[in-house]
Scaffold this active site. Structure first.
Site, mmCIF file in Angstrom:
data_model
loop_
_atom_site.group_PDB
_atom_site.id
_atom_site.type_symbol
_atom_site.label_atom_id
_atom_site.label_comp_id
_atom_site.label_asym_id
_atom_site.label_seq_id
_atom_site.Cartn_x
_atom_site.Cartn_y
_atom_site.Cartn_z
ATOM 1 N N ASP A 161 0.845 12.505 -40.283
ATOM 2 C CA ASP A 161 -0.188 11.629 -39.734
ATOM 3 C C ASP A 161 0.045 11.347 -38.261
ATOM 4 O O ASP A 161 1.112 11.654 -37.718
ATOM 5 C CB ASP A 161 -0.263 10.320 -40.544
ATOM 6 C CG ASP A 161 1.114 9.685 -40.789
ATOM 7 O OD1 ASP A 161 2.095 10.098 -40.136
ATOM 8 O OD2 ASP A 161 1.205 8.777 -41.620
ATOM 9 N N ASN A 180 3.118 -1.596 -49.037
ATOM 10 C CA ASN A 180 1.928 -1.688 -49.901
ATOM 11 C C ASN A 180 1.745 -0.419 -50.738
ATOM 12 O O ASN A 180 0.707 -0.226 -51.360
ATOM 13 C CB ASN A 180 0.677 -1.964 -49.064
ATOM 14 C CG ASN A 180 0.367 -0.845 -48.081
ATOM 15 O OD1 ASN A 180 1.040 0.185 -48.062
ATOM 16 N ND2 ASN A 180 -0.652 -1.031 -47.258
ATOM 17 N N HIS A 217 1.642 2.697 -49.599
ATOM 18 C CA HIS A 217 0.945 3.830 -48.975
ATOM 19 C C HIS A 217 1.887 5.015 -48.770
ATOM 20 O O HIS A 217 3.099 4.862 -48.679
ATOM 21 C CB HIS A 217 0.243 3.420 -47.673
ATOM 22 C CG HIS A 217 1.124 3.165 -46.503
ATOM 23 N ND1 HIS A 217 0.745 2.374 -45.445
ATOM 24 C CD2 HIS A 217 2.374 3.588 -46.188
ATOM 25 C CE1 HIS A 217 1.700 2.339 -44.547
ATOM 26 N NE2 HIS A 217 2.707 3.065 -44.969
ATOM 27 N N GLU A 220 -3.882 4.344 -47.413
ATOM 28 C CA GLU A 220 -3.719 2.942 -47.778
ATOM 29 C C GLU A 220 -4.254 2.707 -49.196
ATOM 30 O O GLU A 220 -5.000 3.539 -49.721
ATOM 31 C CB GLU A 220 -4.495 2.072 -46.778
ATOM 32 C CG GLU A 220 -4.058 2.239 -45.332
ATOM 33 C CD GLU A 220 -2.731 1.548 -45.009
ATOM 34 O OE1 GLU A 220 -1.962 1.213 -45.926
ATOM 35 O OE2 GLU A 220 -2.462 1.352 -43.808
HETATM 36 P P1 PGA Z 1 9.099 2.937 -42.606
HETATM 37 O O1 PGA Z 1 7.592 3.256 -42.933
HETATM 38 O O2 PGA Z 1 9.887 4.161 -42.904
HETATM 39 O O3 PGA Z 1 9.108 2.583 -41.143
HETATM 40 O O4 PGA Z 1 9.496 1.789 -43.466
HETATM 41 C C1 PGA Z 1 7.288 3.978 -44.088
HETATM 42 C C2 PGA Z 1 5.802 3.999 -44.247
HETATM 43 O O5 PGA Z 1 5.128 3.026 -43.862
HETATM 44 O O6 PGA Z 1 5.295 4.986 -44.795
#
Ligand code: PGA
Length: 248
Positions: free
Chosen positions: A67, A136, A138, A143
């Protein structure tokens, strides 16, 4: 899903790197799906160290990142492209022409998303996709509520994600409100998936992803339907799991 619980984040990173490196030795033309965020930093650090010891050759590998913010320029300090340069690409011998990224400056978003899907297909599909997980649930920027059938698409980030990612920006107003992301269906076509998580903040999402119902409300739960997923977590991220003897 195979679950592996480790004492700490460094062990998760080391083991994840071993898997990627073993696969790349067996198959130098590996097509790797990569993620950004705090979680895979240790994995990239390990890969760079192994490369610097002369024990890894990525000259034939191909990468696709999951992404990118939208809009954002590739050289913006918080772009995911910049993140990948700093943590991995600048330090190993992946050929620049085999590094694939969604463009945060594309004028025509729809054709950018189709271009990306076509490029993945032309590369023969993703062999190993590395994933983090949002608080959450995702994966990528898919999302809660994202239909499972979507391929690469543009998304509006949720407040929760904007808050979580604001730690990297000077002001929360600077966090882009949109992103382009591989969809759930793009992710599910990868042959092998490594889902990494570390820390108590991820414990609930990990529990829901592994032991909750498969629902679009918790995007990572879709991974229960994939035939080859290895979930690698440290013990603090495993605290909510039932029936897992290894507790923090
Ligand atoms: P993080 O993010 O590795 O910074 O915790 C993971 C994500 O939001 O997919």
């Amino acid at each position: 899903m195979k679950l592996q619980v480790f004492d700490n984040y460094d062990q998760v990173s080391r083991r994840a790197a071993e898997i990627v490196i073993e696969e790349s030795r067996k198959h130098p033309q590996l097509v790797l799906g990569l993620a950004t965020g705090s979680t895979p930093i240790g994995l990239y650090r390990e890969m760079v160290q192994v490369y610097q010891r002369g024990q890894l050759d990525f000259s034939e590998a191909t990468t696709f990142n999951l992404d990118e913010y939208y809009p954002i320029t590739p050289d913006h300090p918080q772009s995911f492209r910049r993140f990948m340069q700093e943590h991995l690409f600048d330090h190993v011998n992946i050929a620049p022409e085999r590094i694939h990224f969604l463009s945060g400056t594309a004028a025509d978003v729809e054709s950018e998303c189709s271009r990306y899907e076509a490029a993945i297909e032309a590369a023969g599909g993703i062999d190993i996709q590395v994933l983090g997980i949002g608080e959450n649930g995702h994966i990528g920027f898919n999302e809660p509520g994202t239909p499972f059938h979507l391929k690469t698409h543009k998304v509006a980030l949720t407040e929760n994600t904007i808050q979580a990612n604001s730690r990297f920006f000077e002001r929360i107003e600077d966090v882009p409100r949109h992103a382009l992301t591989m969809g759930i269906s793009s992710i599910m076509r990868s042959r092998k998936i490594l889902l990494l998580a570390s820390g108590e903040k991820k414990a609930e999402a990990i529990k829901a992803a592994l032991q909750g119902p498969v629902t679009e409300e918790l995007p990572a739960s879709v991974l229960q339907l994939h035939p080859d997923v290895t979930v690698m977590v440290d013990k603090t991220a495993a605290t909510q799991l039932e029936g897992v003897p290894y507790k923090a």
